[in-house]
Structures are given as C-alpha cells and as structure tokens.
Enzyme design. Structure first.
Site, short mmCIF file in Angstrom:
data_model
loop_
_atom_site.label_atom_id
_atom_site.label_comp_id
_atom_site.label_asym_id
_atom_site.label_seq_id
_atom_site.Cartn_x
_atom_site.Cartn_y
_atom_site.Cartn_z
N SER A 123 32.43 -44.84 0.30
CA SER A 123 32.09 -45.62 1.50
C SER A 123 31.72 -47.03 1.12
O SER A 123 31.19 -47.28 0.03
CB SER A 123 30.90 -44.94 2.18
N TYR A 147 21.92 -40.96 1.73
CA TYR A 147 23.36 -40.75 1.92
C TYR A 147 24.15 -41.68 0.99
O TYR A 147 25.06 -41.24 0.26
CB TYR A 147 23.75 -41.01 3.39
N LYS A 151 26.83 -41.07 -2.47
CA LYS A 151 28.17 -41.65 -2.74
C LYS A 151 28.18 -42.34 -4.11
O LYS A 151 29.11 -42.20 -4.89
CB LYS A 151 28.55 -42.65 -1.64
P1 NAD Z 1 33.09 -35.15 9.33
O1 NAD Z 1 31.66 -34.71 9.41
O2 NAD Z 1 33.90 -35.19 10.56
O3 NAD Z 1 33.87 -34.25 8.24
C1 NAD Z 1 33.23 -33.69 7.11
C2 NAD Z 1 33.54 -32.21 7.12
O4 NAD Z 1 32.91 -31.60 5.99
C3 NAD Z 1 32.99 -31.50 8.36
O5 NAD Z 1 34.02 -30.79 9.00
C4 NAD Z 1 31.90 -30.59 7.82
O6 NAD Z 1 31.79 -29.39 8.57
C5 NAD Z 1 32.37 -30.36 6.40
N1 NAD Z 1 31.31 -30.02 5.45
C6 NAD Z 1 30.12 -30.64 5.24
N2 NAD Z 1 29.44 -30.02 4.28
C7 NAD Z 1 30.20 -28.99 3.85
C8 NAD Z 1 30.02 -27.97 2.87
N3 NAD Z 1 28.91 -27.87 2.14
N4 NAD Z 1 31.01 -27.08 2.70
C9 NAD Z 1 32.15 -27.13 3.45
N5 NAD Z 1 32.35 -28.06 4.39
C10 NAD Z 1 31.38 -28.98 4.59
O7 NAD Z 1 33.08 -36.57 8.61
P2 NAD Z 1 34.27 -37.60 8.38
O8 NAD Z 1 33.97 -38.80 9.19
O9 NAD Z 1 35.57 -36.93 8.49
O10 NAD Z 1 33.98 -37.99 6.86
C11 NAD Z 1 34.67 -37.40 5.77
C12 NAD Z 1 34.12 -37.97 4.48
O11 NAD Z 1 34.27 -39.39 4.51
C13 NAD Z 1 32.63 -37.71 4.26
O12 NAD Z 1 32.42 -37.44 2.89
C14 NAD Z 1 31.98 -39.02 4.64
O13 NAD Z 1 30.77 -39.23 3.96
C15 NAD Z 1 33.04 -40.03 4.22
N6 NAD Z 1 32.96 -41.30 4.95
C16 NAD Z 1 33.00 -41.29 6.31
C17 NAD Z 1 32.89 -42.50 7.01
C18 NAD Z 1 32.88 -42.53 8.51
O14 NAD Z 1 32.41 -43.52 9.08
N7 NAD Z 1 33.41 -41.54 9.20
C19 NAD Z 1 32.74 -43.70 6.30
C20 NAD Z 1 32.73 -43.66 4.91
C21 NAD Z 1 32.84 -42.44 4.23
N1 UFG Z 2 25.80 -50.59 16.76
C1 UFG Z 2 25.26 -50.92 17.98
N2 UFG Z 2 24.93 -49.90 18.83
C2 UFG Z 2 25.13 -48.59 18.51
C3 UFG Z 2 25.68 -48.27 17.26
C4 UFG Z 2 26.01 -49.29 16.40
O1 UFG Z 2 25.07 -52.08 18.30
O2 UFG Z 2 24.79 -47.73 19.34
C5 UFG Z 2 26.21 -51.68 15.85
C6 UFG Z 2 25.50 -51.66 14.51
O3 UFG Z 2 24.29 -52.38 14.58
C7 UFG Z 2 26.56 -52.30 13.60
C8 UFG Z 2 27.88 -51.87 14.23
O4 UFG Z 2 27.58 -51.50 15.57
O5 UFG Z 2 26.47 -53.70 13.69
C9 UFG Z 2 28.53 -50.69 13.52
O6 UFG Z 2 27.59 -49.62 13.42
P1 UFG Z 2 28.03 -48.17 12.94
O7 UFG Z 2 26.80 -47.30 12.99
O8 UFG Z 2 29.21 -47.73 13.69
O9 UFG Z 2 28.51 -48.40 11.45
P2 UFG Z 2 27.72 -48.99 10.20
O10 UFG Z 2 28.56 -50.07 9.66
O11 UFG Z 2 26.32 -49.28 10.48
O12 UFG Z 2 27.71 -47.69 9.29
C10 UFG Z 2 28.87 -47.32 8.59
C11 UFG Z 2 28.91 -45.81 8.32
C12 UFG Z 2 27.77 -45.41 7.43
C13 UFG Z 2 27.74 -46.27 6.21
C14 UFG Z 2 27.69 -47.73 6.62
C15 UFG Z 2 27.67 -48.70 5.48
O13 UFG Z 2 28.80 -45.08 9.51
O14 UFG Z 2 27.96 -44.07 7.02
O15 UFG Z 2 28.84 -48.02 7.40
O16 UFG Z 2 28.92 -48.86 4.92
F1 UFG Z 2 26.64 -45.97 5.46
#
Ligand code: NAD
Ligand code: UFG
Length: 330
Positions: A123, A147, A151
């Site tokens: 991330s 969190y 990572k």
């Molecule tokens: P998500 O929660 O939709 O998907 C993650 C999946 O992993 C879920 O279906 C959950 O049930 C499963 N899971 C969690 N713990 C588990 C375990 N112990 N055993 C088996 N399954 C398990 O999230 P996502 O948005 O699809 O994210 C996928 C990956 O990408 C995550 O590692 C997340 O940290 C990373 N990531 C997501 C974002 C984002 O904004 N969505 C940004 C950066 C990184």
């Molecule tokens: N925001 C609002 N209102 C809301 C939610 C978000 O104004 O209800 C704003 C936040 O302040 C930020 C932007 O929208 O400026 C994006 O916020 P998100 O929560 O969607 O995303 P972030 O960039 O804060 O977080 C993401 C991932 C995290 C990760 C982080 C840092 O969701 O898992 O990027 O890379 F840790």
C-alpha cells in the site's frame, strides 16, 4: 495454478476475473471475514469459468496445507488481510497475528512445496507522510499505524526471503486508492460494516444510508482545501497484477511497483464528478480534519509502465459511474 488468497474480497475478486479471462488456472481461498461467497458466484458468472475454492483461514496452517497438497501451485497472489486503519489502532495484535503470522504461514507452506513466485498487496501507506509528490518507489518508508506496519514488515520479510533464496521472486505492489467496480455491476466494493474510505461513503450518502458525507477538512494546502489522492480503477489495478505475474515469470528478487494513475483528485472533485456522472445528489458537511490524514498523496507510476508495460487507462468518470452502478441496486 495460481493461488489467490482473499479472493472473495474487493480487489481479489476483480483480479480473479482478469486472471480467468487471461486463461489462467486459479484456486481461491478466503475466510469471508470481510466478504461473502456471492462474489465467487459473480466471478463465475462474469467469466463463464469455474475454479476450486477453499473456505480457509491463513492462521490455520494445517487447513492451508490442504490447498497446497491438493493443487499444483506455482504462484501466489496474496490479498488476504485486514485493512481498517482505525481498527488496527484499537486491536494491533489482531492485525499482527492475522496479517503477519498469516503471511508467515503462507510463506512456510510455499517453501515446503517449492513455490517461488509471490505477488503482495502492499500500500501507499508505506510512504507514511511523503515529503514530496509524485511519490517514487525509492521514497523513504515509515508507518503511522499498526496496519501500515504490517505492510512494511511483510515487505521486509519478503525481501529477506529473496536474499535467502535466489530463485524466489516477489512483486511488492503498492496500491494507491482503489475505487470503482467491474462493468457488469456484479462485483464491487461490498465491505461488512461501516466503510472508512471516501468512495463507499459517497455512495452511502447518495443512497441516504448516511444523512451526509463528512468532508474531513477543507483547510489543507491543496487546490480547494480538501485532501488529494490518487484514485485508481480496481479493474486497472487487477490488470496490474497480471502484468506483475508475467514479469515474475522472467525474473528473481524483490521488485517494487506503485500502482496508481499519477493524478491527484480532491475530495470536492470526487463528490462533484460523482454527482455529475450519476445525476444524483451527495449531501455533505465540512468537518474537522481526520487524525492521521495527509494533504496530498499521488504516485509516480512510470516504473510500472517502463518495466511491466502497464498503466491505468480508466477515467475518474468510469470509476464514479461503476462504483454507483454496483451500489445503487443493492
Ligand atoms: P477486502 O477486505 O475486500 O479483501 C480481503 C479479503 O481477505 C477479504 O475477503 C477477507 O475476508 C479476507 N481475509 C482477511 N483475513 C483473512 C484470513 N486470515 N484468512 C483468509 N482470508 C482472510 O480488501 P481489499 O480492498 O480487496 O484489499 C486486498 C488487499 O489489498 C489487502 O491486503 C489490503 O490491505 C490491500 N490494500 C487495499 C487497499 C484498498 O484501499 N482497498 C489499498 C492498499 C492495499
Ligand atoms: N475523506 C473524507 N470523508 C470521508 C472519507 C474520506 O473527506 O468520509 C477524505 C480523506 O480525508 C482523504 C480522502 O478522502 O483526504 C481519501 O480518504 P480514504 O479514507 O478513502 O483513503 P486514504 O488515502 O486516507 O487511505 C488509503 C487506504 C488506507 C491506507 C492509506 C494510506 O484506505 O488503507 O490510503 O496510503 F493506509
């Protein structure tokens, strides 16, 4: 055969579609902590293809062993993990156990079964508070919450694995802000509980599930005072995994790529584009800043273009339309 962990989740389900459409054989696993089995049926419906799936938990090594025993796995794409920043502050041990111990179990099994290729969901959070934008892959790393630390630690573990085993190849994919949904409207972001991120909250405000969207601060040093982020369409992101996998088939060692668009949009730009393309109102109120937020984050995505031949193609309009298409009839 590619093992996709967390396949029922948001990014996992979209990547499963991209892999199946590329003709890859996959096996999925998930414990449905933050997802539901309906996503798997949707993947089958979109692609017209079938796959093996295990309801398993990363922390249960013997349960995980069955997957390696019963399938001839040659690569792993590892999405499974917990991802809520606030929850990680309240329950750090849950995050360390699930994300780190779970990943170590997975890596031990890979070692035992001779699996050498690994794609990891990292991330942009590993850049902490970036001192400049756009962010390149060699920018300093730090973590501001448990969190983020999971990572960073997992990235370190994977780099160590590459030092210890010269045949091991890893892609550390640092996602920026994934939003949007598959064009079929059958899969998308469907979190259990109250969402934290901007796009699911915009959708909830548009649907009236939340009375209004909270804009976390309009006094940042940005174009309109609201936070700026690099939003990337989840289908572009999914295709990035396929590109990374192809690269790993021809390389060893740890490779790091930003997966973003290189464009920063503000919260106001997101709200207004969403309202315009979907002809729907999003009520909002400006509130104080959210603790831990930084003003501006966006990627320099050149390395992924130069080395993987991948770049994000879809527009902000596509992202806003497809997000709403998925959510509005739910
Ligand atoms: P998500 O929660 O939709 O998907 C993650 C999946 O992993 C879920 O279906 C959950 O049930 C499963 N899971 C969690 N713990 C588990 C375990 N112990 N055993 C088996 N399954 C398990 O999230 P996502 O948005 O699809 O994210 C996928 C990956 O990408 C995550 O590692 C997340 O940290 C990373 N990531 C997501 C974002 C984002 O904004 N969505 C940004 C950066 C990184
Ligand atoms: N925001 C609002 N209102 C809301 C939610 C978000 O104004 O209800 C704003 C936040 O302040 C930020 C932007 O929208 O400026 C994006 O916020 P998100 O929560 O969607 O995303 P972030 O960039 O804060 O977080 C993401 C991932 C995290 C990760 C982080 C840092 O969701 O898992 O990027 O890379 F840790």
């Amino acid at each position: 055969m590619i093992l996709v962990t967390g396949m029922a989740g948001y990014i996992g389900s979209h990547t499963a579609v991209a892999l199946l459409e590329d003709g890859r054989q996959i096996v999925g696993m998930d414990n449905f902590y933050n997802s539901s089995p309906s996503a798997l049926d949707a993947v089958k419906k979109i692609t017209g293809k079938d796959f093996a799936f295990y309801n398993a938990d990363l922390r249960d090594k013997e349960g995980m062993r069955r997957i390696f025993e019963e399938n001839s796995i040659d690569a792993v794409i590892h999405f499974a993990g917990l991802k809520a920043v606030g929850e990680s502050v309240e329950k750090p041990l849950l995050y360390y156990e699930n994300n780190i111990s779970g990943t170590v179990n997975l890596l031990e099994l890979m070692q035992e079964y001779g699996v050498k290729r690994f794609v990891f969901s990292s991330s942009a959070t590993v850049y902490g508070e970036p001192d400049h934008v756009p962010i390149e892959e060699d920018a300093p790393n730090s973590a501001t919450n448990p969190y983020g630390r999971t990572k960073l630690y997992i990235e370190g573990i994977l780099k160590d694995m590459c030092v210890a085993d010269k045949k091991f190849s890893v892609a550390l994919l640092r996602y920026f802000n994934p939003i949007g949904a598959h064009e079929s409207g059958l899969i998308g972001e469907n979190p259990n509980g109250i969402p934290n991120n901007l796009m699911p909250r915009i959708c909830q405000a548009a649907k009236g599930i939340m009375p209004f969207l909270t804009v976390y601060g309009d006094d940042y040093p940005t174009k309109d005072g609201t936070g700026v982020r690099d939003y990337i369409h989840v289908c572009d992101l999914a295709e990035g995994h396929l590109a990374a996998l192809k690269k790993l088939e021809k390389s060893t060692g740890a490779l790091i790529y930003n997966l973003g668009t290189g464009i920063g949009y503000s919260v106001y730009e997101m709200i207004h584009t969403f309202m315009k393309v979907n002809s729907v109102n999003v009520p909002y109120k400006v509130c104080p800043r959210r603790a831990g937020d930084v003003p501006t984050v966006y990627a320099n995505p050149d390395k992924a273009l130069n080395e993987l031949g991948w770049r994000a193609e879809r527009t902000l309009e596509d992202m806003c339309k497809s997000s709403w298409e998925f959510v509005k009839n739910k």
